[in-house]
Scaffold this active site. Structure first.
Site, PDB file in Angstrom:
ATOM      1  N   GLU A  45      35.961 129.367 -30.876  1.00 38.64           N
ATOM      2  CA  GLU A  45      35.375 130.664 -31.567  1.00 38.64           C
ATOM      3  C   GLU A  45      34.129 130.374 -32.118  1.00 38.64           C
ATOM      4  OE1 GLU A  45      37.365 132.812 -35.452  1.00 38.64           O
ATOM      5  OE2 GLU A  45      38.188 130.778 -35.010  1.00 38.64           O
ATOM      6  N   LYS A 114      38.101 140.285 -33.370  1.00 37.04           N
ATOM      7  CA  LYS A 114      39.347 139.642 -33.826  1.00 37.04           C
ATOM      8  C   LYS A 114      40.043 140.558 -34.678  1.00 37.04           C
ATOM      9  CE  LYS A 114      40.540 135.108 -36.052  1.00 37.04           C
ATOM     10  NZ  LYS A 114      39.565 134.024 -36.542  1.00 37.04           N
ATOM     11  N   CYS A 175      42.297 132.552 -32.564  1.00 36.11           N
ATOM     12  CA  CYS A 175      42.788 131.662 -33.444  1.00 36.11           C
ATOM     13  C   CYS A 175      43.628 132.089 -34.646  1.00 36.11           C
ATOM     14  CB  CYS A 175      41.429 130.954 -34.468  1.00 36.11           C
ATOM     15  SG  CYS A 175      41.713 129.493 -35.510  1.00 36.11           S
ATOM     16  N   SER A 359      34.386  97.606 -54.165  1.00 35.07           N
ATOM     17  CA  SER A 359      34.935  96.972 -55.340  1.00 35.07           C
ATOM     18  C   SER A 359      35.830  95.762 -55.169  1.00 35.07           C
ATOM     19  CB  SER A 359      35.735  98.113 -56.188  1.00 35.07           C
ATOM     20  OG  SER A 359      36.687  98.850 -55.442  1.00 35.07           O
TER      21      SER A 359
END
Length: 710
Positions: A45, A114, A175, A359
């Site tokens: 896409e 789309k 999509c 850490s």
């Protein structure tokens, strides 16, 4: 006509607005598909622009440059002789559309917009585009002059149509349309479409792939058909990692699957499919009756065939075998997704490497282990002969040329790229955390520094005393909560400033060729962000954060898995250690604990997070749900106190999320304020809220009922 056809789909590592680079990768994928015998190539896409352009989709330049790139593609004869499906935005009648442009031999056949747009979570497509809300409607699109000259015509069809060839019929969906209840492939299939293409910009999220693929399989199990799924792969400039996994499915069965996580910029997946299998699959009379009621699609005719004729029959070409879906475990997804995202960000930012304030706790340990995982993936790509990765490694390491330095092990690469700094305090930092940090850095090969920040802490603390005469004290020394918190915050923010100093200067200190600075990596997990258990502008303030959307629970699973998979026995010590910020003095009867400070466990935090975001529950709804879920653990009053405590701290700390470091998106309950979780950051007092009063009211009612029963 013949019954066998070779089809190709691909995953491309596109970069937003990288016009020349994106076009080069598109062309490479087309040429590769042709070389493998494919007659149809499908791409991701918005592949011409890159998916993550965001508000650049509102700029006219974006549309002009798209046509310029397409013009170059159409004129390239090495990309002829194959039907190509290209993704790019198109402006039509002053509206912007997310489109597929179907081309053949230098001509545009169809522009297919789309129909349904992604507009939730990380996606805001309706901010830039409008959907083509007219199914099966087709009209004319007036081409830009530069394309009209190549086309030999001023207009081409635009709309919801399908492509008809002598041997089959092809329909495109994009999509989000796959995820809608009434997906376009339903009516297209009933109307005789046999080959479906789906071009996606679908991001990685833990445990998501199986859902995505099951939808594709279900689409062709019900309809029959050949389904080509294409997806972007990599980081295109934002928080998302697109996880590829291009595939070909026929009648619900997988016949080809690409990688989900890869450093390949171009990956082409092909399969040989038998179109007669689709026709045999669609035998049910009920399907035939439904097809009579299906809407009719305009068919764009072309004489180009996907299959070879009977005269060109080749007995060596056989249909692709069925295969099982390859799915990674969540701990493997963590090892791969954020690691590939880090590599893309590093190579495209032109930085000299990473710096992590290490850490000795599991969060910074996870971040460092992810960088080591990245180095392992890079080494695999080098061993596979990936020239782009080789070029990037030598550039980042400052070793250009054919005879330039190349690592022999992940540790060697890690030593060039990763820098870690333990910033301790004489009375707050334990020997255990200092030792764990040093030994982890050694095992993964990182360049490590060990230092104390006491001088900077006392200098900053002394400014207040110098100005006001007041000397703040920690709570264990008799100070108030306000003093205790202020002194903790001095340390946390000093570490952030120190981290950036080291990030800028360590390449110079190490005499690295080319200089440059390091990217500072944050290491705050999703649960701490949700609860606000961090100092604003402390070490959580960084350039990017690979674990900012990953839960503490999943991080522990990842570390437990990496201990064996990466042969790092030291990781066991991080799993056994009590999570602590080490911002208060350690005494004989007191050691700071994260879960004690927060008043809730990390597991409870993840439950609150999922109910808040994924289940979309407010305080009262969450309380009702947990009355059932936690009925064997806590009384109604205890559940109420936990829910109210969470929402209270969530509300008062929400402002911190507006400044949080951009984080890799991995969890559905991420509180990322910048994209994913849009909420106010100034809340009314929850403890006086109507929802809390309703919770208290229900608790009283339940306790009264219990007393009556007794």
């Amino acid at each position: 006509m013949g019954r066998l056809m070779t089809v190709a789909t691909c995953s491309l590592n596109q970069w937003a607005l990288d016009w020349a680079g994106n076009l080069a990768r598109i062309k490479e994928s087309i040429r590769t598909a042709k070389a493998l015998g494919a007659t149809l190539r499908v791409g991701p896409e918005l592949e011409v622009t890159g998916y993550g352009c965001l508000d650049h989709f509102l700029e006219s330049d974006t549309y002009l440059h798209c046509w310029e790139m397409l013009s170059q593609l159409l004129q390239d004869t090495t990309c002829h002789g194959i039907l190509i499906d290209i993704g790019m935005p198109v402006m039509h009648r002053n509206n912007r559309f997310n489109c597929r442009v179907i081309c053949l031999d230098g001509k545009i056949i169809l522009i297919r917009p789309k129909l349904w747009l992604a507009n939730d979570g990380n996606y805001r497509e309706m901010r830039y585009f409008i959907p083509w809300r007219r199914p099966t409607h087709v009209e004319e699109y007036y081409l830009p002059q530069m394309i009209a000259k190549l086309q030999g015509a001023t207009k081409v069809p635009i709309g919801d149509a399908v492509i008809s060839t002598p041997d089959t019929c092809i329909g495109a969906e994009t999509c989000e349309e796959l995820f809608t209840p009434n997906s376009p492939h339903n009516n297209m299939g009933l109307n005789g479409v046999e080959v479906f293409t789906n071009s996606s910009g679908s991001h990685h999220s833990l445990r998501k792939l199986d859902t995505r693929i099951s939808l594709i399989q279900e689409a062709t199990r019900k309809n029959g058909g050949i389904y080509l799924y294409s997806n972007q792969q990599g980081c295109d400039g934002d928080r998302l990692y697109y996880d590829g996994c291009a595939m070909v499915i026929i009648n619900g069965e997988i016949v080809a699957q690409g990688s989900q996580f890869s450093l390949n910029d171009v990956e082409v997946v092909t399969a040989v499919v038998d179109i007669e299998e689709v026709r045999a699959y669609r035998f049910a009379p009920s399907r035939g009756l439904q097809s009579l009621d299906a809407p009719t699609y305009q068919r764009i005719e072309t004489s180009f065939s996907l299959s070879s004729g009977d005269d060109d029959f080749d007995p060596t070409i056989v249909p692709s075998d069925r295969m099982s879906l390859r799915v990674h475990k969540p701990e493997e997804e963590i090892a791969l997704g954020p690691a590939c995202w880090l590599w893309d960000y590093l190579r495209r930012s032109k930085a000299a490497g990473f710096l992590i304030p290490l850490s000795g706790g599991i969060d910074s340990c996870s971040t460092a282990t992810l960088v080591f995982s990245m180095c392992r993936i890079v080494m695999e790509a080098l061993e596979a002969g990936n020239e782009q990765v080789k070029e990037d490694v030598q550039r980042i390491a400052g070793a250009y040329g054919p005879d330039g330095w190349l690592p022999k092990t992940p540790q060697e690469l890690c030593n060039r790229i990763l820098h870690t700094v333990y910033m301790g305090m004489a009375t707050q930092s334990s020997k255990e955390t200092r030792s764990r940090a040093e030994r982890l850095a050694k095992d993964i090969g990182a360049f490590h520094e060990d230092m104390n920040i006491d001088d900077a802490f006392h200098a900053t603390k002394g400014l207040l005393t110098q100005a006001t005469g007041f000397e703040p004290k920690f709570k264990v020394h008799g100070g108030s909560n306000a003093e205790n918190l202020a002194l903790q915050n001095i340390q946390a923010r000093t570490r952030m400033v120190t981290a950036y100093l080291f990030a800028q200067m360590l390449p110079t200190v190490r005499k690295r060729p080319g200089g440059g600075s390091l990217l500072v990596l944050g290491s705050g997990n999703v649960d701490e962000c949700l609860r606000g258990y961090l100092t604003k502008y402390d070490c959580s303030s960084a350039d990017i954060n690979p674990i900012g959307s990953i839960s503490k629970t999943d991080l522990k699973r990842f570390i437990r898995w990496a201990q064996t998979a990466f042969d790092l026995p030291i990781l066991e010590e991080f799993l056994d250690a009590t999570p602590t910020a080490e911002l208060e003095p350690i005494t004989s009867d007191y050691t700071q604990s994260d879960e004690a400070d927060m008043g809730m466990t990390y597991h409870e935090l993840s439950v609150f997070g999922r109910l808040r975001k994924e289940a979309k529950l407010g305080p009262y709804g969450m309380f009702q749900r947990l009355l059932h879920d936690w009925r064997d653990q806590y009384s109604p009053r205890e559940v109420a106190e936990k829910v109210k405590r969470f929402h209270h701290f969530y509300a008062i700390n929400r402002h911190k999320m507006t400044t949080m470091t951009p984080a890799y998106h991995a969890e559905g309950y991420s509180p990322d304020d910048n994209r994913f979780d849009l909420r106010p950051f100034v809340y009314p007092a929850f403890y006086a809220s109507h929802s809390f009063k309703q919770i208290d009211k229900m608790v009283e009612q339940l306790e009264t009922k219990t007393k009556i029963k007794i």
